[in-house]
Design an enzyme around this catalytic site. Structure first.
Site, PDB file in Angstrom:
ATOM      1  N   ASP A  77      44.842  57.268 -12.520  1.00  0.00           N
ATOM      2  CA  ASP A  77      46.035  58.108 -12.308  1.00  0.00           C
ATOM      3  C   ASP A  77      47.254  57.209 -12.151  1.00  0.00           C
ATOM      4  O   ASP A  77      47.266  56.073 -12.601  1.00  0.00           O
ATOM      5  CB  ASP A  77      45.822  58.963 -11.062  1.00  0.00           C
ATOM      6  CG  ASP A  77      45.934  58.128  -9.784  1.00  0.00           C
ATOM      7  OD1 ASP A  77      46.423  58.635  -8.773  1.00  0.00           O
ATOM      8  OD2 ASP A  77      45.556  56.944  -9.838  1.00  0.00           O
ATOM      9  N   HIS A 109      38.740  67.082   3.904  1.00  0.00           N
ATOM     10  CA  HIS A 109      40.133  67.468   3.604  1.00  0.00           C
ATOM     11  C   HIS A 109      40.224  68.986   3.727  1.00  0.00           C
ATOM     12  O   HIS A 109      39.530  69.711   3.029  1.00  0.00           O
ATOM     13  CB  HIS A 109      40.520  66.994   2.200  1.00  0.00           C
ATOM     14  CG  HIS A 109      40.581  65.499   2.083  1.00  0.00           C
ATOM     15  ND1 HIS A 109      41.681  64.780   2.486  1.00  0.00           N
ATOM     16  CD2 HIS A 109      39.671  64.591   1.683  1.00  0.00           C
ATOM     17  CE1 HIS A 109      41.442  63.494   2.311  1.00  0.00           C
ATOM     18  NE2 HIS A 109      40.239  63.352   1.837  1.00  0.00           N
ATOM     19  N   PHE A 122      39.346  56.931 -11.044  1.00  0.00           N
ATOM     20  CA  PHE A 122      40.085  57.918 -11.827  1.00  0.00           C
ATOM     21  C   PHE A 122      41.493  57.371 -12.118  1.00  0.00           C
ATOM     22  O   PHE A 122      42.292  57.215 -11.194  1.00  0.00           O
ATOM     23  CB  PHE A 122      40.144  59.231 -11.059  1.00  0.00           C
ATOM     24  CG  PHE A 122      38.831  59.587 -10.422  1.00  0.00           C
ATOM     25  CD1 PHE A 122      38.713  59.728  -9.043  1.00  0.00           C
ATOM     26  CD2 PHE A 122      37.686  59.714 -11.185  1.00  0.00           C
ATOM     27  CE1 PHE A 122      37.486  60.024  -8.451  1.00  0.00           C
ATOM     28  CE2 PHE A 122      36.446  60.013 -10.608  1.00  0.00           C
ATOM     29  CZ  PHE A 122      36.358  60.171  -9.236  1.00  0.00           C
ATOM     30  N   ASP A 174      43.552  57.916  -0.770  1.00  0.00           N
ATOM     31  CA  ASP A 174      43.898  58.482   0.548  1.00  0.00           C
ATOM     32  C   ASP A 174      44.805  57.523   1.318  1.00  0.00           C
ATOM     33  O   ASP A 174      45.765  57.944   1.975  1.00  0.00           O
ATOM     34  CB  ASP A 174      42.622  58.786   1.345  1.00  0.00           C
ATOM     35  CG  ASP A 174      41.865  59.972   0.747  1.00  0.00           C
ATOM     36  OD1 ASP A 174      40.632  60.023   0.878  1.00  0.00           O
ATOM     37  OD2 ASP A 174      42.504  60.856   0.119  1.00  0.00           O
ATOM     38  N   ASP A 176      37.778  54.527  -5.094  1.00  0.00           N
ATOM     39  CA  ASP A 176      38.964  55.270  -5.551  1.00  0.00           C
ATOM     40  C   ASP A 176      39.544  56.118  -4.437  1.00  0.00           C
ATOM     41  O   ASP A 176      40.738  56.053  -4.126  1.00  0.00           O
ATOM     42  CB  ASP A 176      38.570  56.170  -6.736  1.00  0.00           C
ATOM     43  CG  ASP A 176      39.722  57.055  -7.180  1.00  0.00           C
ATOM     44  OD1 ASP A 176      39.994  58.063  -6.491  1.00  0.00           O
ATOM     45  OD2 ASP A 176      40.378  56.733  -8.179  1.00  0.00           O
TER      46      ASP A 176
END
Ligand SMILES: Nc1nc2c(c(CN[C@H]3C=C[C@H](O)[C@@H]3O)cn2[C@@H]2O[C@H](COP(=O)(O)O)[C@@H](O)[C@H]2O)c(=O)[nH]1
Length: 349
Positions: free
Chosen positions: A238, A52, A236, A327, A322
């Site tokens: 989120d 990235h 994670f 992505d 994840d």
């Protein structure tokens, strides 16, 4: 943390108890198959993180301190209208959400503001924050005062106890991800992402775990990023992974919850439904990871011979599951937009 269920145990407990969020095995297998196929290309591994363009391209202390600051600030970028968000122009590209945070950090550094140096951000003022994190759209970065508060707090701890560098916190963890997780929770209060659920305290620790996952990715699992137990880190929790899991049919909401989400209900941090969305998503990713591992070991036993090292499919852990989903949610933002994400204003994710 003492008396708090770990993310994996929390995910299992919440999933067994949840009344409004459910795991669908068909969808779990569908995602596991997609990732398993991707993992056979040999490109699906810890090296993806650095691909990235906004992420640091070195693996030194500066890079690790960049990752730490990004993790301190890695929360709550959503806005009422997805079409109108906090936006940062950087090197001729327009970035929104999490990438706007990274673009703003890199722009600040280019402009001579030492946003990743603890001696600077431990005393950062609101005027400096407004300048560094200014938006190139009419939507300002959410929770700017909170971001200043958590930055000053985190920078103060690094200056007082770790000679101003997060690399020294990593060294104290002695290559254990779980030791580093404990240290981060002990030393940096803003990472203590804990809720009361079903009579227990559950630790989802989204920012603390993504900090470790990003250090691992930034250093490609070597040097400061080498952890003997990195596979114990979970997904994670989120507000984007749930969207992707529902899209692929791995997660299902009750009708009443789906209705709330469609009404853009504002959830309080730690309320039952919010914890169920995050906790069951986490557990779904654990099951996806387990299913991929079973496919990989079945492949090895069916072919009989051990693969050559370069052919060996890198173990797919929850971090890679994840990142694949996160992505993909970005790449398929339009296709996934009919699935509402849950809105919660807070500093945990
Ligand atoms: N579960 C999970 N949550 C993640 C990330 C990342 C960035 N990771 C990048 C770096 C390497 C990886 O390959 C990813 O490309 C940000 N977030 C969270 O998303 C939300 C913002 O989303 P949006 O509105 O779309 O920008 C916000 O809560 C933020 O905290 C992740 O990886 N996993």
């Amino acid at each position: 943390m003492e008396g708090v269920l770990s993310p994996r145990d929390a995910g299992r407990f919440i999933s067994e108890t949840s009344k409004d969020v459910f795991i669908e095995d068909g969808g779990v297998q569908k995602v596991a198959n997609k990732i398993y196929e991707k993992s056979r290309t040999g490109e699906f591994n810890v090296k993806m993180w650095r691909k990235h363009e906004l992420n640091p391209q070195t693996m030194d202390e500066d890079a690790v301190n960049w990752v730490f600051v990004s993790a301190v600030l890695n929360f709550s970028f959503w806005s009422e209208k997805e079409s109108n968000r906090f936006t940062v122009q950087y090197k001729d590209k327009s970035h929104t959400g999490y990438w706007a945070l990274c673009a703003a950090m890199n722009r600040a550094l280019d402009e001579g503001n030492k946003i990743t140096t603890a001696s600077y951000y431990s005393t950062v003022t609101m005027d400096q924050m407004k300048q560094m994190f200014r938006s190139d759209s009419e939507i300002e970065m959410p929770l700017l005062e909170e971001r200043q508060r958590v930055l000053v707090e985190a920078g103060g701890v690094l200056m007082k106890k770790y000679q101003g560098s997060f690399a020294n916190v990593i060294r104290e963890a002695d290559k254990s991800a779980q030791s580093l997780l404990r240290l981060v929770l002990q030393e940096f209060p803003s990472f203590r992402d804990v809720a009361d659920y079903g009579g227990k305290k559950v630790g989802l620790y989204k920012r603390a775990q993504i900090l470790i996952g990003d250090i691992w990715g930034c250093c490609e699992g070597q040097g400061l990023g080498e952890f003997t137990d990195i596979n114990t880190i979970t997904m994670f929790a989120d507000y984007r992974i749930p969207q992707a899991l529902v899209y692929f049919g791995a997660l299902r909401y009750s009708d009443s919850l789906m209705e709330k989400l469609k009404q853009c209900h504002l959830f309080k941090s730690g309320e039952k439904l919010e914890v169920e969305i995050r906790g069951v998503s986490l557990w779904a990713c654990e099951l996806i990871r387990d299913s991929i591992a079973a496919k990989i070991s079945a492949e090895i036993s069916s072919t009989g011979q051990e693969k050559k090292p370069e052919e060996k499919v890198a173990e797919v852990n929850a971090i890679l599951v994840d990142h694949y989903l996160w992505d993909l949610r970005r790449e398929m933002a339009d296709e996934m937009s009919p699935i509402p994400f849950h809105r919660c204003r807070g500093i945990y994710y």
